[in-house]
Structure formats: structure tokens, C-alpha cells
Enzyme design. Structure first.
Site, PDB file in Angstrom:
ATOM      1  N   ASP A  26      40.387  32.064  35.864  1.00  0.00           N
ATOM      2  CA  ASP A  26      40.204  30.850  35.085  1.00  0.00           C
ATOM      3  C   ASP A  26      41.393  30.637  34.150  1.00  0.00           C
ATOM      4  O   ASP A  26      41.879  31.586  33.519  1.00  0.00           O
ATOM      5  CB  ASP A  26      38.912  30.977  34.270  1.00  0.00           C
ATOM      6  CG  ASP A  26      38.570  29.722  33.508  1.00  0.00           C
ATOM      7  OD1 ASP A  26      38.347  28.690  34.159  1.00  0.00           O
ATOM      8  OD2 ASP A  26      38.520  29.781  32.265  1.00  0.00           O
TER       9      ASP A  26
ATOM     10  N   GLU B 204      45.838  48.977  44.693  1.00  0.00           N
ATOM     11  CA  GLU B 204      45.317  50.347  44.752  1.00  0.00           C
ATOM     12  C   GLU B 204      44.075  50.435  45.635  1.00  0.00           C
ATOM     13  O   GLU B 204      43.690  51.516  46.069  1.00  0.00           O
ATOM     14  CB  GLU B 204      44.923  50.825  43.339  1.00  0.00           C
ATOM     15  CG  GLU B 204      46.072  50.958  42.364  1.00  0.00           C
ATOM     16  CD  GLU B 204      45.564  51.249  40.958  1.00  0.00           C
ATOM     17  OE1 GLU B 204      44.342  51.458  40.797  1.00  0.00           O
ATOM     18  OE2 GLU B 204      46.385  51.243  40.025  1.00  0.00           O
TER      19      GLU B 204
END
Length: 561
Positions: A226, A275
Site C-alpha cells: 500500500d 530467502e
């Protein structure tokens, strides 16, 4: 002999899932769920996570690839959950973390991915950090995590600068200090209950990288960010000067939007995301002055997608649409990112209403307009969008052809912009009315009781129940389009289109064996028949001499024989 084709001419074969395909996001269709307005499982009038979970099979059968959930975090709900008090908790009105876990697991079992909203520009004023900042007073370490400043004027009675809130009024609120005296001011680009974080403070970055890992460990497949363009403010917080309110959304150069420093934040976030296995993604809500600036957010070491607000704002006009499509594809190609197309969301007027009104009124309309015209154009615009290379976003209920509800009584409206008395005038409530599932009932199948915003009379005739299996319905058109898109390798893939010669007001382009023809004009147009009709948003007549008559405001998909 002529032949006629309509939406029901499309194949109804099995859908192809993207659940196990790498780079799935490059041509995915992602469906936005606004949880409070999607499905209510406990009859309290408010949608919730269990309600969303119960409707996941509908979304799978619709043919979407992923679901984006608007915020469901713990929040006082001053701005419908975009004021977050705890980023690691579910608000009780939506359920709890076990409900979120169950939703994610069920979605994955159905071959759907889950993208959650993240709100990093600001928190709630009820966030623990902000409450401590107020209690500890000027100079405290927690105040450094937000933008606290002394006021101007003889006694600090004036805001620190002239910035305005997106919701109208000053972007600054003065606090009362612990000793009861008027004190510093804090920045809030949105509602006063939404203080902006200061991303120059390292604790803010540390916190959000931790929040990312929390939800990634929960199994989410990505984040919609956002106000992705708003995290970094220009050094010194310089005055804005005279400006039109609507341009504050980010369509012009602003000292608080689209600053170059945001990109270092996203490079750090990308390291966190990488990751994790599973091809997870970031999607930016980035209002920028140009599509070229938007492309900066999706460079290879930053985010994966960015909403194309320039396309959303384009009129239903062949020349304008072609220019925007070309410019978008040209901007995204050098950074290797897919184009991302969208026509509606929870912050703008639904495109079935936007296209029902004269061009030039923008994306913030509170007029019903010509409903029949708007729906016809909306259906055509959707087929055009789904034929373009890249990823497409759908907003809940658009597959039902829902219009905005433009006559909500003032006493039920909840958009904070309405209460600020300026800015956007609270127009967003109209696109957030809970969607209808059934023909009848107190909330048309939304839940067991009423709904938090009133649904209009006649809503049931637009419901999923009413449109399922109905020849020519908007829902069946969407289902057919998404099925065809999953089967046709040329739809969604790639990064360019081949434009074809077409009459004035008509767009025509080829993508391999596939051709799309969109008539944006007010009258029927005669075009070349490019093969067999795969799908059409209106009735198309094909003659024996290789021509086709395409009605006004209609789009046709062709496939070479």
C-alpha cells in the site's frame, strides 16, 4: 450465409492451474478480495476470513490464479483496516491467526495463491509505537520513528509545512503533550489516525523486514504494498506550494511521493523474499507521474509488479488506449517486468459505472450514468484487458457487472474522506458495498443477517446465483474468458502486440494465432474476420465474404482456423 457469435460460443473445458509454475505472476489473473464485503460467515454483517475461505472454490472455478486480500490486521478501522495497530494479528472482526492459516492452506490445496496487503507508509495511532511516542513526549526515541515536528508561528500554532492530506485538510495534527500543553505536530498523509512512519529511522526498516518474514512463514505467496510510492519524504519536508487536491494521489511530482529513496527499501525487501522458496512476489501500489517512473519499481532486484494506474485512468477510446498500451509495454520491456493491467479496485469507481458516464469525470464518480452503456463497455474493456500481455487484476464483483452504489445515505457512509469534508468526498463507499451471492435473503447470500453497507434493491438479480448458467451473463463471460486465456498460449504471455489495420474507433492486434478486435465507437463497425470467433462480449455477425460486423462497445477474440 452469416453466422452469429456471443459469449456462449467459448469453450468450457477444464482450467489449467499455475500453482506449480515458476514465474506464474508474469501472466497471472489475480482477484482482489475486500474481506469486509466478500462473505460473512457469522451473520454479524461484516465479511470475514472464514467467509472468504468458504468461497475459495468459487474463485478456483472462476479461473483466477491468485487472491489478493485487502487488510485484515488488528485495527481500529478508522480507514477500513488501512490503519494497522498490530501487523502480526488478525482483527477479531475478521477472525484470528488460525483462520488466516486455514485460509492459506485451503487456497493452496485448490491451486490458488494468497497475496496479503502490507501497509508500510503509516500505522494506526493506536499502534504501540505511536502510543509510546505520545506518552514519552518530545525528543523520545519512539517519536523519531514518526514525523514529529515543531510548528511554525510565534507559539508553534501553525503546521510545520503546507502539505495536505489525501483525504482533505492539513496533513498535520498537533498533539497535547503529557503535561497538558499544546505540543509538536505529526505528519499523516491520510487520516489523522494514520501517522506516517519515518523510514530514515533504522527501527522502521527492521520492523517491516520482521513482519515480512512473519507472514512468509505463514505461507503467503506475496504482498501488495500500500502507498508503495510514499515511504520516503524529501529531505527537509519542503513546502508543496499551490496544487490541485486530486493531483496529490501521485500523478504529479510531489515531495512526499515517488522519492528515489524508496528503491533502496525495496532492494532490501527483495533480499528477504528471495530467502523463501515458491516464487513469491511483491506488487506495488505506486501512483507515479508517468509509467516510466512506475517501471523503476519493478527493476530486477526490486518488486515484481506495479499497478498500471495510467491504464485504469484511460478513457474508453481506441486512440488513447493504444497509446497507453504501447507506452506501458515499452516502459516495462527494458526492466524485464510484465505489464500489469487493472480496471477497478476498492479505491476507485467501478468501471461499469465509470464507463457509464461522460469521459473526463475521472476515476471518482458518484453518478449512476447510463447503466446499459456502462455494462456494455465494461464487458468489452475486460476482454480487451485480458487479451493484453502481462498480468491482470480483477476486483471482486466486477465479474457480476456490479455498478457503484451512488445513492448511499449519508448516515451509513464510512469513507474517512467524507468526514474530512474535502478531497475525495467519500466516493469509495460506493464500490465497497457487499457483493450478492443469492437472488434472495436479507443480504443476498452475503451472510445470515444484514450488511455493513446497505445493498440496493434488485441486487439479487446481479448475484452469482442469478448469473450462473445464464446465457450471455457477465459472470459466464468472465468464466469463459478466463478458461480461454488459460488454454491459449498467446494470451498473457510475451511483452508486445502486433497492431493491425482497423477502422476509426477500433483496436485490432495480433498475438500469434490470436487476434483481438475492440470497437470503442458508438456505432457498429465492419472488420476483417480473422478466423473463428473464440469469444465476444456482444453479438457478432460473420459473413461468407470474410467480414464481421462488430457492435458498438464490443470486443471479439479470434483464433486462426
Amino acid at each position: 450465409m452469416s453466422q452469429q457469435y456471443s459469449a456462449d460460443s467459448a469453450p468450457k473445458s477444464a482450467l489449467v492451474t499455475v500453482a506449480d509454475r515458476r514465474d506464474w505472476w508474469r501472466d497471472a489473473v489475480i482477484y482482489q478480495v475486500y474481506p469486509r464485503s466478500f462473505a460473512d460467515s457469522n451473520g454479524d454483517g461484516m465479511g470475514d476470513l472464514e467467509g472468504v475461505r468458504s468461497r475459495l472454490p468459487y474463485l478456483r472455478d472462476l479461473g483466477v490464479d491468485a487472491v489478493w486480500l485487502s487488510p485484515f490486521y488488528a485495527s481500529p478501522q478508522a480507514d477500513a483496516g488501512y490503519d494497522v495497530a498490530d501487523y502480526r494479528a488478525v482483527d477479531p472482526m475478521f477472525g484470528n491467526l488460525l483462520d488466516a492459516d486455514a485460509l492459506i492452506r485451503d487456497a493452496h490445496e485448490l491451486g490458488l495463491r494468497i497475496i496479503v496487503d502490507l501497509v508500510p507508509n503509516h500505522s494506526s495511532d493506536q499502534h504501540e509505537w505511536f502510543k509510546r511516542a505520545l506518552a514519552e513526549g518530545p525528543g523520545s526515541p519512539t517519536r523519531e520513528r514518526y514525523h514529529f515536528r515543531a510548528g511554525q508561528g510565534e507559539n508553534g500554532e501553525l503546521p510545520p509545512n503546507d502539505w495536505e492530506s489525501i483525504f482533505g485538510g492539513p496533513a498535520w495534527t498537533r498533539v497535547t503533550e503529557p503535561d497538558g500543553t499544546p505540543g509538536e505536530w505529526y505528519l499523516h498523509l491520510f487520516a489523522p489516525e494514520q501517522p506516517d512512519f519515518d523510514w530514515d529511522h533504522p527501527a522502521v526498516g527492521d520492523e517491516f523486514r520482521s513482519v515480512l518474514r512473519f507472514w512468509l512463514d505463514m505461507g503467503v505467496d506475496g504482498f501488495r504494498i500500500d502507498v508503495a510510492h510514499g515511504l520516503v519524504k524529501a529531505e527537509g519536508l519542503p513546502d508543496l506550494g499551490s496544487h490541485e487536491q486530486l493531483k496529490l494521489l501521485g500523478n504529479d511530482v510531489m515531495p512526499f511521493f515517488d522519492q528515489d529513496g524508496v528503491h533502496e527499501i525495496y532492494r532490501q525487501w527483495r533480499l528477504v523474499l528471495d530467502e523463501y522458496s515458491g516464487d513469491r512476489i511483491f506488487v506495488a501500489e505506486a501512483w507515479t507521474p508517468t509509467i516510466e517512473r512506475t517501471a523503476n519499481y519493478v527493476r530486477p532486484d526490486e518488486l515484481h509488479q506495479a499497478f498500471n494506474f495510467q491504464y485504469l485512468s484511460t478513457h474508453w477510446d481506441a486512440e488513447e488506449l493504444r497509446a497507453c498500451i504501447d507506452r506501458t509495454l515499452d516502459a516495462m520491456r527494458p526492466v524485464g517486468a510484465p505489464a500489469t493491467w487493472v480496471l477497478s479496485n476498492h479505491d476507485v469507481t467501478r468501471h461499469a459505472t465509470r464507463f457509464a458516464n461522460p469521459a473526463g469525470l475521472g476515476t471518482q464518480i458518484r453518478l449512476a450514468g447510463d447503466r446499459e452503456l456502462g455494462l456494455r463497455r465494461a464487458r468489452a474493456a475486460t476482454l480487451l484487458m485480458l487479451a493484453l500481455p502481462g498480468s491482470a487484476y480483477l476486483y471482486q464483483g466486477e465479474e457480476l457487472g456490479l455498478p457503484d452504489v451512488v445513492d448511499l445515505p449519508d448516515e451509513v457512509r464510512q469513507d474517512p474522506a467524507y468526514f474530512r469534508g474535502a478531497g475525495q468526498d467519500g466516493f469509495r463507499d460506493g464500490c465497497r458495498v457487499p457483493i450478492p451471492w443469492d437472488r434472495e435473503g436479507s443480504s443476498y447470500g452475503f451472510g445470515g443477517g444484514g450488511s455493513w453497507l446497505p445493498q440496493p434493491a434488485g441486487w439479487g438479480e446481479l448475484s452469482v446465483e442469478a448469473q450462473t448458467g445464464a446465457a450471455g451473463s457477465t459472470l459466464e463471460l468472465y468464466r469463459a474468458a478466463l478458461a480461454a486465456r488459460s488454454e491459449q498460449a498467446d494470451l498473457g504471455a510475451g511483452d508486445r502486440v502486433e497492431w493491425l489495420k482497423a477502422p476509426e474507433g477500433v483496436l485490432a492486434f495480433r498475438r500469434g494465432a490470436f487476434v483481438c478486435t475492440a470497437n470503442t465507437g458508438g456505432e457498429a463497425a465492419t472488420v476483417r474476420a480473422y478466423g473463428r470467433v473464440l469469444l465476444a462480449s456482444g453479438e457478432v455477425t460473420v459473413t461468407d465474404d470474410g467480414e464481421a460486423k462488430v457492435p458498438a462497445d464490443a470486443t471479439v477474440w479470434w483464433i486462426a482456423d
